[in-house]
Write an enzyme that holds these catalytic residues in place. Sequence first.
Site, PDB file in Angstrom:
ATOM      1  N   GLU A   1       0.792  -0.843  -0.381  1.00 34.86           N
ATOM      2  CA  GLU A   1      -0.370  -0.369  -0.208  1.00 34.86           C
ATOM      3  C   GLU A   1       1.140   1.400  -0.082  1.00 34.86           C
ATOM      4  OE1 GLU A   1      -3.471   0.116   3.129  1.00 34.86           O
ATOM      5  OE2 GLU A   1      -3.748  -1.773   1.913  1.00 34.86           O
TER       6      GLU A   1
HETATM    7  C1  FAD Z   1       1.737  -9.271   1.142  1.00 29.41           C
HETATM    8  C2  FAD Z   1       2.133  -8.603   0.296  1.00 29.41           C
HETATM    9  C3  FAD Z   1       0.341  -8.465  -0.097  1.00 29.41           C
HETATM   10  C4  FAD Z   1       0.412  -7.729  -1.307  1.00 29.41           C
HETATM   11  N1  FAD Z   1      -0.891  -7.411  -1.630  1.00 29.41           N
HETATM   12  C5  FAD Z   1      -0.867  -6.118  -3.018  1.00 29.41           C
HETATM   13  C6  FAD Z   1      -1.662  -6.061  -3.338  1.00 29.41           C
HETATM   14  O1  FAD Z   1      -3.263  -6.752  -3.236  1.00 29.41           O
HETATM   15  N2  FAD Z   1      -2.527  -5.639  -4.929  1.00 29.41           N
HETATM   16  C7  FAD Z   1      -1.682  -5.119  -5.531  1.00 29.41           C
HETATM   17  O2  FAD Z   1      -1.785  -4.722  -6.177  1.00 29.41           O
HETATM   18  N3  FAD Z   1       0.034  -5.365  -5.139  1.00 29.41           N
HETATM   19  C8  FAD Z   1       0.199  -6.125  -3.484  1.00 29.41           C
HETATM   20  N4  FAD Z   1       1.124  -6.099  -3.024  1.00 29.41           N
HETATM   21  C9  FAD Z   1       2.438  -5.581  -4.147  1.00 29.41           C
HETATM   22  C10 FAD Z   1       3.433  -4.273  -3.529  1.00 29.41           C
HETATM   23  O3  FAD Z   1       2.108  -2.808  -2.692  1.00 29.41           O
HETATM   24  C11 FAD Z   1       4.319  -4.160  -3.729  1.00 29.41           C
HETATM   25  O4  FAD Z   1       5.518  -5.095  -2.838  1.00 29.41           O
HETATM   26  C12 FAD Z   1       4.456  -2.606  -3.702  1.00 29.41           C
HETATM   27  O5  FAD Z   1       4.487  -2.093  -4.141  1.00 29.41           O
HETATM   28  C13 FAD Z   1       6.012  -2.159  -3.572  1.00 29.41           C
HETATM   29  O6  FAD Z   1       6.658  -2.757  -5.441  1.00 29.41           O
HETATM   30  P1  FAD Z   1       7.822  -3.861  -5.366  1.00 29.41           P
HETATM   31  O7  FAD Z   1       8.027  -5.084  -4.262  1.00 29.41           O
HETATM   32  O8  FAD Z   1       8.163  -4.536  -6.564  1.00 29.41           O
HETATM   33  O9  FAD Z   1       8.887  -2.887  -4.978  1.00 29.41           O
HETATM   34  P2  FAD Z   1      10.051  -2.251  -5.407  1.00 29.41           P
HETATM   35  O10 FAD Z   1       9.163  -0.962  -6.624  1.00 29.41           O
HETATM   36  O11 FAD Z   1      10.690  -3.404  -6.750  1.00 29.41           O
HETATM   37  O12 FAD Z   1      11.192  -1.711  -4.289  1.00 29.41           O
HETATM   38  C14 FAD Z   1      11.762  -2.301  -4.327  1.00 29.41           C
HETATM   39  C15 FAD Z   1      12.801  -0.560  -3.133  1.00 29.41           C
HETATM   40  O13 FAD Z   1      13.142  -0.055  -3.657  1.00 29.41           O
HETATM   41  C16 FAD Z   1      12.385   0.941  -3.164  1.00 29.41           C
HETATM   42  N5  FAD Z   1      12.141   2.223  -4.089  1.00 29.41           N
HETATM   43  C17 FAD Z   1      11.385   1.924  -5.601  1.00 29.41           C
HETATM   44  N6  FAD Z   1      11.582   2.692  -6.487  1.00 29.41           N
HETATM   45  C18 FAD Z   1      11.916   3.909  -5.584  1.00 29.41           C
HETATM   46  C19 FAD Z   1      12.726   5.812  -5.735  1.00 29.41           C
HETATM   47  N7  FAD Z   1      12.158   5.720  -6.392  1.00 29.41           N
HETATM   48  N8  FAD Z   1      13.256   5.864  -4.331  1.00 29.41           N
HETATM   49  C20 FAD Z   1      13.506   5.204  -3.705  1.00 29.41           C
HETATM   50  N9  FAD Z   1      13.000   3.979  -3.238  1.00 29.41           N
HETATM   51  C21 FAD Z   1      12.085   3.099  -4.035  1.00 29.41           C
HETATM   52  C22 FAD Z   1      11.208   0.447  -2.708  1.00 29.41           C
HETATM   53  O14 FAD Z   1      10.145   0.905  -1.812  1.00 29.41           O
HETATM   54  C23 FAD Z   1      11.237  -0.825  -2.471  1.00 29.41           C
HETATM   55  O15 FAD Z   1      12.086  -0.729  -1.040  1.00 29.41           O
HETATM   56  C24 FAD Z   1       1.150  -6.744  -2.193  1.00 29.41           C
HETATM   57  C25 FAD Z   1       2.485  -6.994  -1.468  1.00 29.41           C
HETATM   58  C26 FAD Z   1       2.966  -8.082  -0.733  1.00 29.41           C
HETATM   59  C27 FAD Z   1       4.443  -8.934   0.061  1.00 29.41           C
END
Ligand code: FAD
Length: 642
Positions: A427
């Site tokens: 979120e």
């Molecule tokens: C248990 C679980 C439930 C979930 N439920 C849902 C759901 O119901 N629906 C849905 O759509 N998604 C869901 N998600 C997805 C979740 O919202 C994403 O994991 C989240 O948006 C982050 O994306 P990512 O994990 O790919 O991280 P990435 O985008 O790959 O980021 C990796 C790290 O880099 C940081 N980062 C990324 N971009 C930047 C930037 N520009 N500047 C600084 N730091 C940055 C992030 O904060 C993070 O720490 C779920 C994930 C999990 C694990």
Amino acid sequence: MDDTSQELASEQEARDVAEAAREDDWTQPSFVRELFLGRFRYDLIHPHPPDDPAEIERARPFMEKLRAFLEQYPSDEIDRTGHIPEDLVQELREMGAFGIKIPKEYGGLGLSQMSYIRAMSLVTSKDGSLTALLSAHQSIGLPQPLKLFGSEAQKEQFMPRLAKGAISAFALTEVDAGSDPANMRTTATPTEDGTHYIINGEKLWCTNGTRAELLVVMARTPDAMVKGKARKQITAFIVDTATPGVSVKHRCHFMGLNAIENGVIKFENVKVPAENILWGEGKGLKLALVTLNTGRLTLPASAAGGAKMMLAMSRTWARDRVQWGAPIGKHEAIAQKLASMAAYTFAMDAVAELSSALADRGEYDIRLEAAIAKMYNTEAGWRIVDDALQIRGGRGYETASSLEARGEIPFPIERAMRDFRINLIFEGSSEIMRLFIAREAVDHHFKTAFDVVNPRASKDERMAALGRSAKFYPTWYASRWLGAGRFKSYGAPGKLAGHLRYVERTTRKLGRAIFHAMVRLGPKLEKRQMVLFRAVDIGAELFAMAAAVSRAQMLAKRGDKNAIHLADLFCREARLRVADSFRNLYGKNDGPLYKTAQRLMAGEFEWLERGTIGLAHGPVKSGGVPKGAPLVEEEAAGVTGG
Ligand SMILES: Cc1cc2nc3c(=O)[nH]c(=O)nc-3n(C[C@H](O)[C@H](O)[C@H](O)COP(=O)(O)OP(=O)(O)OC[C@H]3O[C@@H](n4cnc5c(N)ncnc54)[C@H](O)[C@@H]3O)c2cc1C
């Protein structure tokens, strides 16, 4: 439109997509927005909106049923099996737990945001996976966007099903589109007659996706031409999982939330009627962001509910566990943790409840408060879980069932830790929340003055910006030095009035600091994330202080004077954190830290990893570097330190 390219969106493209989805108008007031402009508008949040006795009465039957249900709920067993049995889900359906905020006319309970977050807080105090089920459905799943953006026909078609407990889910994330939706590859192609769309793609980590009947799916529809350039369009669709072509490709398992029904959902030529578009073509990302503005208010309350349970367990254990001749809570190191947990829990409750009360009251723009509440409470909650585990010592690390088998009290802190951690990621991760808040924090300056320092601005644009700046800054800047609140009591008791005066003068200081950072760094400020993040952290602490004081004032009026003590302690500690952030605003070591990270990624320090078993695989599969982007980006990022 067929996107077969695996190339990732460039940084500029990612920004353009995010900017296009951003709500750029501020028609309603916001305490936090004013705060970042250096203006302390306590009147916008105080007096704290009072509880509505009629609403509490309306919610009572449901809350009582929910409490009785939770008292019997076999959390540890469900954590072991990873499955919430259907009969328990059915019981939740029958009490209305899937339609808490759905209006009565559609068969829901028609309760307020406040009643909803209190229910979620109660659920979290027992079981995180259950919160995920109910909250993924109601905070971000179909009911919320349908309520906000659905047509009457759509509401009539879907709301009654949802209220009865047709589980829904929100499908935005993909392998390459995590924090950055510009990389979305799921497509929705209109049929020739325009009556349907054909969806193809895969959604990752969709909570409830493995059990849902209805999904909100974000997909790319054909690009729109904006100022002669193609712009990516993301559109939201309501998809019934019974539609041919929808399948669960994989159920995901995590470090915690063992019973979360989360998976990879595949869409293969899924034919969806055009009437299932929510809000309109190209508005999907904005819909997701607006949905999350209030959807995000669940996690702060749920974090506060979890923190209260940690506090209860830690307090009793610190009192009863004797080591070195005294209860461990008498040893200063543990006593400090306990006191800090209590102060933080009070502030978390204040932040969560104030934000939801403002959302219920209406005529208030809640987006910044919600983002701060999400970021602040999940981070504070994580520290609290960590402290609770430390206070319990070895027993904190032991599973509840193992403790029970040995005849010890089975506090499930080990499970809480596993379940809680994700709150800082989904979120909107903590980093993305800070970026979002920072973007809004500088928005006014950006609109007024950015073109003065923007090398890409034309001469006319620069002149216009100079004109705007000449009108706004002389008065604004001078009044950020002259305090109006020095002698005010804000109707608060002595100690708390002092804290409010501090918040007032520090708000002005923050407003000046952000302005100075803009002048000093110009367009480079955008790249100095840590400078912005420290400013955001100061703003978050000031908001939490004001919320805590306002809540203490409200509770004191009701005769609960103890609250003043906790608000005072919280504010004392928060002041120290604010001072630290100001002291290190420009991060003396930001430059060296950034450069080291770039060299690290380029492999210069690989020798440090010698003596380990090493990585079992080659380069990571997902992602990669967008075309044209250098791997080492020191200069591009504009981080020069100091
Ligand atoms: C248990 C679980 C439930 C979930 N439920 C849902 C759901 O119901 N629906 C849905 O759509 N998604 C869901 N998600 C997805 C979740 O919202 C994403 O994991 C989240 O948006 C982050 O994306 P990512 O994990 O790919 O991280 P990435 O985008 O790959 O980021 C990796 C790290 O880099 C940081 N980062 C990324 N971009 C930047 C930037 N520009 N500047 C600084 N730091 C940055 C992030 O904060 C993070 O720490 C779920 C994930 C999990 C694990």
